[in-house]
Design a protein around this motif. Structure first.
Motif, PDB file in Angstrom:
ATOM      1  N   ILE A 181      56.754   5.166  68.813  1.00  0.00           N
ATOM      2  CA  ILE A 181      56.369   3.794  69.197  1.00  0.00           C
ATOM      3  C   ILE A 181      56.957   3.470  70.573  1.00  0.00           C
ATOM      4  O   ILE A 181      56.267   2.949  71.456  1.00  0.00           O
ATOM      5  N   GLU A 182      58.220   3.780  70.766  1.00  0.00           N
ATOM      6  CA  GLU A 182      58.897   3.504  72.038  1.00  0.00           C
ATOM      7  C   GLU A 182      58.202   4.218  73.192  1.00  0.00           C
ATOM      8  O   GLU A 182      57.890   3.603  74.223  1.00  0.00           O
ATOM      9  N   HIS A 183      57.953   5.523  73.049  1.00  0.00           N
ATOM     10  CA  HIS A 183      57.316   6.290  74.122  1.00  0.00           C
ATOM     11  C   HIS A 183      55.875   5.838  74.350  1.00  0.00           C
ATOM     12  O   HIS A 183      55.401   5.826  75.492  1.00  0.00           O
ATOM     13  N   THR A 184      55.181   5.484  73.277  1.00  0.00           N
ATOM     14  CA  THR A 184      53.797   5.032  73.412  1.00  0.00           C
ATOM     15  C   THR A 184      53.732   3.715  74.165  1.00  0.00           C
ATOM     16  O   THR A 184      52.915   3.546  75.078  1.00  0.00           O
ATOM     17  N   LEU A 185      54.594   2.759  73.796  1.00  0.00           N
ATOM     18  CA  LEU A 185      54.627   1.492  74.532  1.00  0.00           C
ATOM     19  C   LEU A 185      54.970   1.724  76.000  1.00  0.00           C
ATOM     20  O   LEU A 185      54.377   1.106  76.896  1.00  0.00           O
ATOM     21  N   GLY A 186      55.916   2.616  76.260  1.00  0.00           N
ATOM     22  CA  GLY A 186      56.285   2.928  77.636  1.00  0.00           C
ATOM     23  C   GLY A 186      55.121   3.533  78.407  1.00  0.00           C
ATOM     24  O   GLY A 186      54.889   3.192  79.571  1.00  0.00           O
ATOM     25  N   ALA A 187      54.383   4.435  77.761  1.00  0.00           N
ATOM     26  CA  ALA A 187      53.232   5.062  78.416  1.00  0.00           C
ATOM     27  C   ALA A 187      52.155   4.030  78.738  1.00  0.00           C
ATOM     28  O   ALA A 187      51.605   4.006  79.844  1.00  0.00           O
ATOM     29  N   ILE A 188      51.858   3.153  77.776  1.00  0.00           N
ATOM     30  CA  ILE A 188      50.832   2.132  78.005  1.00  0.00           C
ATOM     31  C   ILE A 188      51.292   1.173  79.106  1.00  0.00           C
ATOM     32  O   ILE A 188      50.507   0.806  79.986  1.00  0.00           O
ATOM     33  N   TRP A 189      52.562   0.785  79.065  1.00  0.00           N
ATOM     34  CA  TRP A 189      53.113  -0.114  80.082  1.00  0.00           C
ATOM     35  C   TRP A 189      52.924   0.475  81.476  1.00  0.00           C
ATOM     36  O   TRP A 189      52.363  -0.154  82.379  1.00  0.00           O
ATOM     37  N   LYS A 190      53.380   1.705  81.663  1.00  0.00           N
ATOM     38  CA  LYS A 190      53.312   2.326  82.987  1.00  0.00           C
ATOM     39  C   LYS A 190      51.873   2.637  83.394  1.00  0.00           C
ATOM     40  O   LYS A 190      51.560   2.680  84.582  1.00  0.00           O
ATOM     41  N   ALA A 191      50.973   2.824  82.420  1.00  0.00           N
ATOM     42  CA  ALA A 191      49.558   3.059  82.722  1.00  0.00           C
ATOM     43  C   ALA A 191      48.850   1.791  83.187  1.00  0.00           C
ATOM     44  O   ALA A 191      47.776   1.865  83.787  1.00  0.00           O
ATOM     45  N   CYS A 192      49.440   0.642  82.922  1.00  0.00           N
ATOM     46  CA  CYS A 192      48.798  -0.643  83.236  1.00  0.00           C
ATOM     47  C   CYS A 192      49.337  -1.305  84.496  1.00  0.00           C
ATOM     48  O   CYS A 192      48.783  -2.310  84.936  1.00  0.00           O
TER      49      CYS A 192
END
Length: 125
Positions: free
Chosen positions: A65-76
């Motif tokens: 969950i942590e890495h996924t949120l981080g990936a989506i954050w940085k992708a946006c």
């Protein structure tokens, strides 16, 4: 390129790909997207946001969950198309994760950073 292969791994998650590989894949996507509009656009073009959002809906490990949120954050941070996809399909689950009692500090930081970017506060990126 690498982003296309990483998104293909996300699409295979839950079947032939171990949870550990999915965690590493989301971390790699996050790292590739940090301050890189080209990689954020590539993630959009190869359809990477929907499978990332999908990981938030399954019973994933706190680390995933942590890495996924981080990936989506940085992708946006610099890609309007990725932001639009998350706004259309992911804000509710992100808010639910942030409201959960068991979310760790890094999960909260990533989730709040993502919501700030979605609201147009680009200083949060």
């Amino acid at each position: 390129g690498a982003m296309t292969l990483l998104v293909e791994l996300l699409h295979a998650s839950g079947s032939s790909v171990s949870d550990e590989i999915v965690v590493c894949t989301t971390a790699a996507i996050r790292n590739l997207c940090v301050n890189c509009p080209e990689n954020q656009e590539t993630l959009h073009r190869c359809g990477g946001i929907p499978p990332l959002l999908g990981l938030l809906y399954v019973d994933s490990s706190p680390q995933l969950i942590e890495h996924t949120l981080g990936a989506i954050w940085k992708a946006c941070t610099r890609c309007e198309e990725n932001r639009a996809s998350v706004i259309a399909n992911g804000v509710e689950v992100i808010e639910q994760i942030l409201a959960a009692d068991d979310s760790g500090p890094e999960t909260l930081r990533c989730g709040q950073g993502l919501l700030n970017v979605l609201r147009g506060d680009h200083a949060a990126s």
